[in-house]
Write an enzyme that holds these catalytic residues in place. Structure first.
Site, PDB file in Angstrom:
ATOM      1  N   ASP A  12      -5.321   0.022  17.681  1.00  0.00           N
ATOM      2  CA  ASP A  12      -4.341  -0.578  18.607  1.00  0.00           C
ATOM      3  C   ASP A  12      -4.234   0.361  19.796  1.00  0.00           C
ATOM      4  OD1 ASP A  12      -2.340  -2.269  19.676  1.00  0.00           O
ATOM      5  OD2 ASP A  12      -0.754  -1.076  18.771  1.00  0.00           O
ATOM      6  N   SER A  13      -3.532  -0.111  20.829  1.00  0.00           N
ATOM      7  CA  SER A  13      -3.305   0.738  21.991  1.00  0.00           C
ATOM      8  C   SER A  13      -2.458   1.955  21.625  1.00  0.00           C
ATOM      9  CB  SER A  13      -2.588  -0.071  23.067  1.00  0.00           C
ATOM     10  OG  SER A  13      -1.412  -0.625  22.520  1.00  0.00           O
ATOM     11  N   CYS A  75      -4.387  -5.267  17.822  1.00  0.00           N
ATOM     12  CA  CYS A  75      -3.772  -5.329  19.144  1.00  0.00           C
ATOM     13  C   CYS A  75      -3.973  -6.748  19.656  1.00  0.00           C
ATOM     14  CB  CYS A  75      -4.449  -4.320  20.072  1.00  0.00           C
ATOM     15  SG  CYS A  75      -3.839  -4.396  21.763  1.00  0.00           S
ATOM     16  N   GLU A 154       8.908   1.475  20.680  1.00  0.00           N
ATOM     17  CA  GLU A 154       8.414   2.860  20.558  1.00  0.00           C
ATOM     18  C   GLU A 154       9.579   3.855  20.630  1.00  0.00           C
ATOM     19  OE1 GLU A 154       4.802   4.063  22.328  1.00  0.00           O
ATOM     20  OE2 GLU A 154       3.766   2.481  21.207  1.00  0.00           O
ATOM     21  N   CYS A 186       2.531  -9.713  19.293  1.00  0.00           N
ATOM     22  CA  CYS A 186       2.298  -8.315  19.674  1.00  0.00           C
ATOM     23  C   CYS A 186       2.650  -7.479  18.460  1.00  0.00           C
ATOM     24  CB  CYS A 186       3.175  -7.932  20.863  1.00  0.00           C
ATOM     25  SG  CYS A 186       3.105  -6.173  21.253  1.00  0.00           S
ATOM     26  N   HIS A 188       3.719  -4.606  18.200  1.00  0.00           N
ATOM     27  CA  HIS A 188       4.919  -3.779  18.332  1.00  0.00           C
ATOM     28  C   HIS A 188       6.192  -4.555  17.936  1.00  0.00           C
ATOM     29  CE1 HIS A 188       2.482  -0.958  20.647  1.00  0.00           C
ATOM     30  NE2 HIS A 188       3.504  -0.118  20.683  1.00  0.00           N
TER      31      HIS A 188
HETATM   32  N1  DGL Z   1       0.442  -3.661  20.260  1.00  0.00           N
HETATM   33  C1  DGL Z   1      -0.150  -4.270  21.441  1.00  0.00           C
HETATM   34  C2  DGL Z   1      -0.373  -5.753  21.179  1.00  0.00           C
HETATM   35  O1  DGL Z   1      -0.341  -6.189  20.033  1.00  0.00           O
HETATM   36  C3  DGL Z   1       0.724  -4.204  22.665  1.00  0.00           C
HETATM   37  C4  DGL Z   1       1.049  -2.906  23.244  1.00  0.00           C
HETATM   38  C5  DGL Z   1       0.421  -2.667  24.574  1.00  0.00           C
HETATM   39  O2  DGL Z   1       0.810  -3.283  25.586  1.00  0.00           O
HETATM   40  O3  DGL Z   1      -0.456  -1.843  24.593  1.00  0.00           O
HETATM   41  O4  DGL Z   1      -0.607  -6.498  22.098  1.00  0.00           O
END
Ligand code: DGL
Length: 267
Positions: A12-13, A75, A154, A186, A188
């Site tokens: 992931d990012s 991600c 976060e 997402c 997150h």
């Molecule tokens: N966790 C990333 C996603 O599922 C989003 C976070 C980011 O913008 O890097 O899209």
């Protein structure tokens, strides 16, 4: 039956993909996992398509060097923007993605009206709506970008007045006319799920693409005879491209337990 003890690669990012690791642990306890969080370049969701594609390819290359047997793109942003490029560039292992499993979980519920929330790049790609409509064109789909949800998650601001006003800012329209199903597009966002539920009570269904992805990956691994032996508990190796001073605290919020060792790497 033959066992495949190579690790599963997940990226992931940043920390969001840890929600997939946590979900995967409960369905596949014996698998070794190699996790890469590109924390030096998070968020991906506000970057250009060209850069998101490049970052995704670099993340895959790193995991392949670790000898993984499959890659899970944890991600949604990379899944939405770059998955077909990644699948044609990297053919030596299967590449599974969080978006397809989220869509499949959504379709199973047969909703009439779905709201998808995600990063700006995910929403701009229109990938969720297109995939949903490929299977069920009659579903009404509304996609909403919620970029501030990533830093809130976060930061551990998963409830309270700041988060409430951000939710109202982005989801105001949905709060007056609830969808049948809210898809958290997402990785997150599962951290905000409990609080989002207070704004959208039952019977609204909330689908967490991280859980959907882990369940799909577990099925795929079993069906394709990629399961590891079951004599020991799976181990996890974590790599990040930047180590924030409060990294361990942040990571345990996403994972639900404390990470052991983390190595900082360059891609
Ligand atoms: N966790 C990333 C996603 O599922 C989003 C976070 C980011 O913008 O890097 O899209």
């Amino acid at each position: 039956m033959k066992k495949d003890n190579r690790p599963i690669g997940i990226f992931d990012s940043g920390l969001g993909g840890l929600t997939v690791v946590a979900a995967l642990r409960s369905v596949l306890p014996h698998e070794d996992i190699v996790y890469l969080g590109d924390s030096a370049r998070v968020p991906y969701g506000n970057k250009s398509v060209e850069n998101i594609k490049r970052f995704g390819a670099e993340d895959c290359k790193f995991l392949l060097k670790k000898g993984v047997k499959t890659i899970i793109v944890a991600c949604n942003t990379v899944s939405a923007v770059a998955i077909s490029d990644l699948k044609s560039e990297f053919t030596s292992v299967p590449i599974l993605d969080v978006l397809t499993s989220g869509v499949n979980a959504c379709i199973r519920e047969k909703p009439e009206y779905v709201a998808v929330i995600g990063t700006r790049a995910t929403v701009n790609s229109d990938a969720y709506r297109m995939q949903i409509h490929k299977i069920m064109p009659e579903i009404a789909v509304k996609s909403i970008a919620c970029p501030l949800f990533v830093p809130l998650a976060e930061e551990g601001l998963t409830e309270g007045p700041i988060t409430a006003s951000v939710i109202e800012h982005y989801l105001g329209e949905l709060l007056s006319k609830h969808p049948d199903l809210l898809l958290l597009g997402c990785t997150h966002y599962p951290l905000l799920k409990k609080y989002l539920r207070t704004f959208m009570p039952e019977p609204v269904k909330i689908i967490d693409s991280a859980i959907a992805c882990a369940e799909f990956a577990a099925e795929y691994i079993k069906e394709n005879k990629l399961l590891a032996g079951d004599l020991k508990k799976g181990e996890e190796r974590y790599y990040v491209t930047d180590m924030a001073s409060d990294f361990y605290v942040q990571a345990s919020r996403f994972l639900g337990y404390r990470i052991g060792h983390v190595e900082k790497v360059s891609l």
